[in-house]
Design a protein around this motif. Structure first.
Motif, PDB file in Angstrom:
ATOM      1  N   TYR A   1     -25.335 -37.275  21.112  1.00 46.37           N
ATOM      2  CA  TYR A   1     -25.744 -35.982  21.688  1.00 46.37           C
ATOM      3  C   TYR A   1     -25.144 -35.844  23.086  1.00 46.37           C
ATOM      4  N   PRO A   2     -23.803 -35.688  23.149  1.00 48.47           N
ATOM      5  CA  PRO A   2     -23.154 -35.765  24.459  1.00 48.47           C
ATOM      6  C   PRO A   2     -23.429 -34.574  25.370  1.00 48.47           C
ATOM      7  N   TYR A   3     -24.304 -33.645  24.920  1.00 44.61           N
ATOM      8  CA  TYR A   3     -24.715 -32.576  25.835  1.00 44.61           C
ATOM      9  C   TYR A   3     -25.698 -33.115  26.879  1.00 44.61           C
ATOM     10  N   TYR A   4     -25.949 -34.438  26.883  1.00 41.16           N
ATOM     11  CA  TYR A   4     -26.648 -35.078  27.999  1.00 41.16           C
ATOM     12  C   TYR A   4     -25.690 -35.258  29.184  1.00 41.16           C
ATOM     13  N   LEU A   5     -24.394 -35.397  28.912  1.00 36.47           N
ATOM     14  CA  LEU A   5     -23.419 -35.615  29.986  1.00 36.47           C
ATOM     15  C   LEU A   5     -23.476 -34.535  31.077  1.00 36.47           C
ATOM     16  N   PRO A   6     -23.671 -33.252  30.712  1.00 36.10           N
ATOM     17  CA  PRO A   6     -23.734 -32.223  31.759  1.00 36.10           C
ATOM     18  C   PRO A   6     -24.869 -32.388  32.764  1.00 36.10           C
ATOM     19  N   PHE A   7     -25.892 -33.207  32.442  1.00 35.02           N
ATOM     20  CA  PHE A   7     -26.986 -33.385  33.394  1.00 35.02           C
ATOM     21  C   PHE A   7     -26.477 -33.942  34.721  1.00 35.02           C
ATOM     22  N   SER A   8     -25.366 -34.675  34.674  1.00 30.85           N
ATOM     23  CA  SER A   8     -24.739 -35.124  35.923  1.00 30.85           C
ATOM     24  C   SER A   8     -23.385 -34.447  36.153  1.00 30.85           C
ATOM     25  N   LEU A   9     -22.702 -34.062  35.077  1.00 29.95           N
ATOM     26  CA  LEU A   9     -21.365 -33.470  35.206  1.00 29.95           C
ATOM     27  C   LEU A   9     -21.414 -32.048  35.786  1.00 29.95           C
ATOM     28  N   TYR A  10     -22.349 -31.211  35.322  1.00 32.45           N
ATOM     29  CA  TYR A  10     -22.412 -29.830  35.832  1.00 32.45           C
ATOM     30  C   TYR A  10     -22.713 -29.774  37.334  1.00 32.45           C
ATOM     31  N   PRO A  11     -23.736 -30.515  37.811  1.00 37.26           N
ATOM     32  CA  PRO A  11     -23.943 -30.455  39.264  1.00 37.26           C
ATOM     33  C   PRO A  11     -22.780 -31.058  40.053  1.00 37.26           C
ATOM     34  N   MET A  12     -22.041 -31.994  39.433  1.00 37.19           N
ATOM     35  CA  MET A  12     -20.848 -32.525  40.094  1.00 37.19           C
ATOM     36  C   MET A  12     -19.795 -31.414  40.237  1.00 37.19           C
ATOM     37  N   ILE A  13     -19.621 -30.624  39.164  1.00 39.64           N
ATOM     38  CA  ILE A  13     -18.673 -29.499  39.230  1.00 39.64           C
ATOM     39  C   ILE A  13     -19.100 -28.534  40.336  1.00 39.64           C
ATOM     40  N   GLY A  14     -20.419 -28.264  40.430  1.00 40.69           N
ATOM     41  CA  GLY A  14     -20.929 -27.381  41.482  1.00 40.69           C
ATOM     42  C   GLY A  14     -20.688 -27.971  42.867  1.00 40.69           C
TER      43      GLY A  14
ATOM     44  N   ALA B   1     -19.548 -54.162  38.510  1.00 36.75           N
ATOM     45  CA  ALA B   1     -20.465 -54.349  37.378  1.00 36.75           C
ATOM     46  C   ALA B   1     -19.739 -55.012  36.210  1.00 36.75           C
ATOM     47  N   LYS B   2     -18.519 -54.551  35.939  1.00 33.99           N
ATOM     48  CA  LYS B   2     -17.731 -55.071  34.812  1.00 33.99           C
ATOM     49  C   LYS B   2     -17.487 -56.581  34.978  1.00 33.99           C
ATOM     50  N   LYS B   3     -17.229 -56.989  36.206  1.00 35.08           N
ATOM     51  CA  LYS B   3     -16.976 -58.408  36.470  1.00 35.08           C
ATOM     52  C   LYS B   3     -18.217 -59.261  36.214  1.00 35.08           C
ATOM     53  N   LYS B   4     -19.392 -58.611  36.280  1.00 33.98           N
ATOM     54  CA  LYS B   4     -20.651 -59.332  36.015  1.00 33.98           C
ATOM     55  C   LYS B   4     -21.112 -59.122  34.570  1.00 33.98           C
ATOM     56  N   GLY B   5     -20.210 -58.558  33.733  1.00 35.32           N
ATOM     57  CA  GLY B   5     -20.553 -58.376  32.318  1.00 35.32           C
ATOM     58  C   GLY B   5     -21.420 -57.173  32.028  1.00 35.32           C
ATOM     59  N   MET B   6     -21.431 -56.229  32.950  1.00 34.08           N
ATOM     60  CA  MET B   6     -22.251 -55.028  32.790  1.00 34.08           C
ATOM     61  C   MET B   6     -21.355 -53.803  32.787  1.00 34.08           C
ATOM     62  N   ALA B   7     -21.590 -52.882  31.845  1.00 33.54           N
ATOM     63  CA  ALA B   7     -20.807 -51.642  31.832  1.00 33.54           C
ATOM     64  C   ALA B   7     -21.258 -50.752  32.989  1.00 33.54           C
ATOM     65  N   GLY B   8     -20.350 -49.904  33.451  1.00 38.39           N
ATOM     66  CA  GLY B   8     -20.727 -48.958  34.513  1.00 38.39           C
ATOM     67  C   GLY B   8     -21.655 -47.872  33.981  1.00 38.39           C
ATOM     68  N   TRP B   9     -21.310 -47.322  32.810  1.00 40.37           N
ATOM     69  CA  TRP B   9     -22.022 -46.160  32.283  1.00 40.37           C
ATOM     70  C   TRP B   9     -22.343 -46.308  30.792  1.00 40.37           C
ATOM     71  N   THR B  10     -23.395 -45.615  30.379  1.00 40.93           N
ATOM     72  CA  THR B  10     -23.611 -45.281  28.978  1.00 40.93           C
ATOM     73  C   THR B  10     -24.228 -43.891  28.946  1.00 40.93           C
ATOM     74  N   TYR B  11     -24.306 -43.307  27.768  1.00 39.23           N
ATOM     75  CA  TYR B  11     -24.893 -41.968  27.624  1.00 39.23           C
ATOM     76  C   TYR B  11     -25.244 -41.770  26.155  1.00 39.23           C
ATOM     77  N   ALA B  12     -25.910 -40.677  25.858  1.00 37.97           N
ATOM     78  CA  ALA B  12     -26.294 -40.392  24.470  1.00 37.97           C
ATOM     79  C   ALA B  12     -25.061 -39.913  23.710  1.00 37.97           C
ATOM     80  N   GLY B  13     -24.304 -40.866  23.154  1.00 32.04           N
ATOM     81  CA  GLY B  13     -23.019 -40.537  22.525  1.00 32.04           C
ATOM     82  C   GLY B  13     -23.136 -39.581  21.354  1.00 32.04           C
TER      83      GLY B  13
END
Length: 512
Positions: free
Chosen positions: A265-278, A251-263
């Motif tokens: 309000y970073p308590y959006y990050l757990p929506f994918s991080l918590y199930p990953m931990i599980g 993605a980076k090579k095509k000028g696109m970032a891999g990720w973004t999130y609600a910086g």
């Protein structure tokens, strides 16, 4: 949180101040504001709090309500006598007793509930049904709890949600076990509890077996992306972290970032991080975190996942400026193709409807894992209930309130809700014959793939301040902005969790 602006802005600014704007927002509620950037600093920015309120995460000050509950008298003497228990009336509803239902007038609207009320009226034609919808749940109903004359069924949601912990602690709610053990509306051979999605019954429990709340809506959390964008990279959704980094590099090579999130309000990050931990460490790791057990955050699975996310920052795969973006701004950048992945919930489809291109092909996936040594399979996802319905213990017709819920948990009522508001319900089905939107279709597929591998972290409804301000903003937010290392973030978060565990003013909960 740094400025407290989002939290205070919704929970404490008061409804009247926003006038028409606030009323219009509340009508949309969890189905999201569609007015994009210009609302980011106002109503749109408070969406998450309204949604959190629907999940029992946020409560308005409840001193008066505590007092009211503590002193509640009356009630009981006007209880409806039981009716005749039959195959069609398993809860023995009194056929002539009045039934009152008060709904939160929010983003799901009231039509779905009105339709379900008509079914109740048809079943009990001699019963007088009073249905009303309001955005001011607490100020409307607090005096009635105080007098011992609450309605029979309440959708306890919105900015003025009554505090669930207080209601349960003061014995103000009826145990819904009779409803769960009753024959389901569609199939007398199945109990209502056997027709529900994973985690719904557990979410309604606090301590022990009784179930105090029936969450009616159902949210899928995960990593959201454009299938079209992924296809343009000639890539499949990554299942291991090495694959994730490879996709981000493409993605980076095509000028696109891999990720973004609600910086902001970073308590959006757990929506994918918590199930990953599980997924990496097993459900027991998430349970230990929820239980505030000593050293729970020091588990190797937590470290592995924090290190993985930090790598996204270190390798430059996070959209520049993300720490300064709110949820609307980050979703807009993502929808415009500036970033491939975003952690979010299924409300994102409606919330970003005005910026998602017609050919975007919205999709959601369970989080990427580390590698084949993960404890749970790929597909492990976080999904849980919202829109909490309760039957007051001192209601005159508790059986009627539960019967109305039994009707709502039928296949037809569930299908009606999903087709009208583009959200799943607690009923495990109800999507046949509906033309599903791309995001909803993908969410259903993700749930099918997960099977029983659905996790439901409880921090966000058990310990609001810990989850949002401390873990979210001070821990994950600082780490993803590169201001602290994963090791420092883990130490900081563990200290916060320990302090919450020792705080006698906080009610503590544990997985049963």
């Amino acid at each position: 949180m740094g400025s407290h602006s989002e939290n205070d802005g919704f929970a404490h600014e008061g409804m009247e101040q926003h006038g028409f704007e606030q009323r219009e927002f509340d009508k949309r509620g969890p189905e999201r504001s569609r007015s994009g950037q210009n609302r980011a600093a106002g109503v749109g920015r408070r969406d998450l709090i309204r949604r959190s309120a629907a999940l029992g995460l946020v409560s308005v000050p409840t001193t008066g309500f505590l007092a009211a509950c503590a002193s509640s008298g009356g009630g009981g003497e006007d209880k409806a006598k039981a009716g005749k228990k039959t195959a069609k009336n398993p809860l023995a509803v009194n056929e002539t007793a009045p039934m009152e239902f008060v709904l939160f007038d929010g983003g799901f609207g009231k039509e779905y509930a009105e339709d379900a009320v008509k079914i109740y009226e048809k079943a009990f034609p001699q019963a007088k049904v009073k249905f009303s919808a309001t955005q001011k749940i607490q100020s409307t109903l607090q005096p009635r709890f105080n007098q011992g004359t609450p309605p029979d069924l309440i959708d306890n949601s919105g900015a003025e949600q009554m505090d669930m912990g207080v209601l349960v602690g003061k014995n103000q709610l009826a145990d819904l076990t009779p409803l769960l053990d009753a024959a389901s509306f569609d199939d007398p051979a199945k109990k209502v509890r056997d027709t529900l999605r994973p985690g719904i019954v557990e979410m309604g429990q606090f301590d022990g077996a009784p179930v105090w709340i029936m969450y009616y809506a159902y949210t899928v959390y995960g990593v959201w992306y454009s299938q079209k964008a992924l296809d343009s990279l000639d890539a499949a959704y990554p299942q291991t972290w090495d694959e994730m980094l490879a996709v981000c590099e493409k993605a980076k090579k095509k000028g696109m970032a891999g990720w973004t999130y609600a910086g902001k309000y970073p308590y959006y990050l757990p929506f994918s991080l918590y199930p990953m931990i599980g997924k990496v460490g097993g459900r027991e790791v998430l349970d230990a975190i929820d239980n505030l057990e000593p050293n729970a955050w020091k588990h190797p699975a937590v470290k592995a996942c924090f290190d993985a996310y930090y790598e996204l920052y270190k390798k430059g795969y996070v959209l520049r400026g993300t720490p300064g973006l709110d949820h609307i701004q980050s979703q807009t950048a993502w929808a415009k193709g500036k970033a491939l992945f975003i952690p979010n919930g299924s409300w994102v489809e409606n919330e970003s409807a005005n910026v998602i291109p017609a050919d975007f092909d919205l999709a959601v996936s369970a989080p990427t894992g580390i590698d084949s040594s993960d404890k749970m399979p790929f597909g492990t996802i976080w999904a849980s209930g919202g829109e909490p319905f309760v039957v007051p213990a001192k209601a005159a017709n508790t059986a009627g309130g539960m019967e109305q819920l039994r009707i709502m948990l039928s296949e037809a009522s569930s299908r009606n809700f999903t087709s009208k508001v583009k959200s799943l319900t607690a009923y495990n089905g109800g999507t046949d014959g509906i033309t599903l939107t791309p995001g909803l279709k993908s969410g259903v597929a993700a749930l099918d793939k997960a099977g029983s591998n659905v996790v439901n972290p409880r921090l966000q409804d058990w310990y609001v301040q810990l989850q949002k301000e401390k873990i979210g903003v001070s821990g994950l937010g600082e780490m993803m902005a590169g201001r602290i290392t994963p090791a420092e973030a883990i130490k900081k978060i563990q200290d916060y969790a320990d302090a919450t565990a020792k705080d006698g003013s906080v009610k503590h909960y544990k997985h049963q």
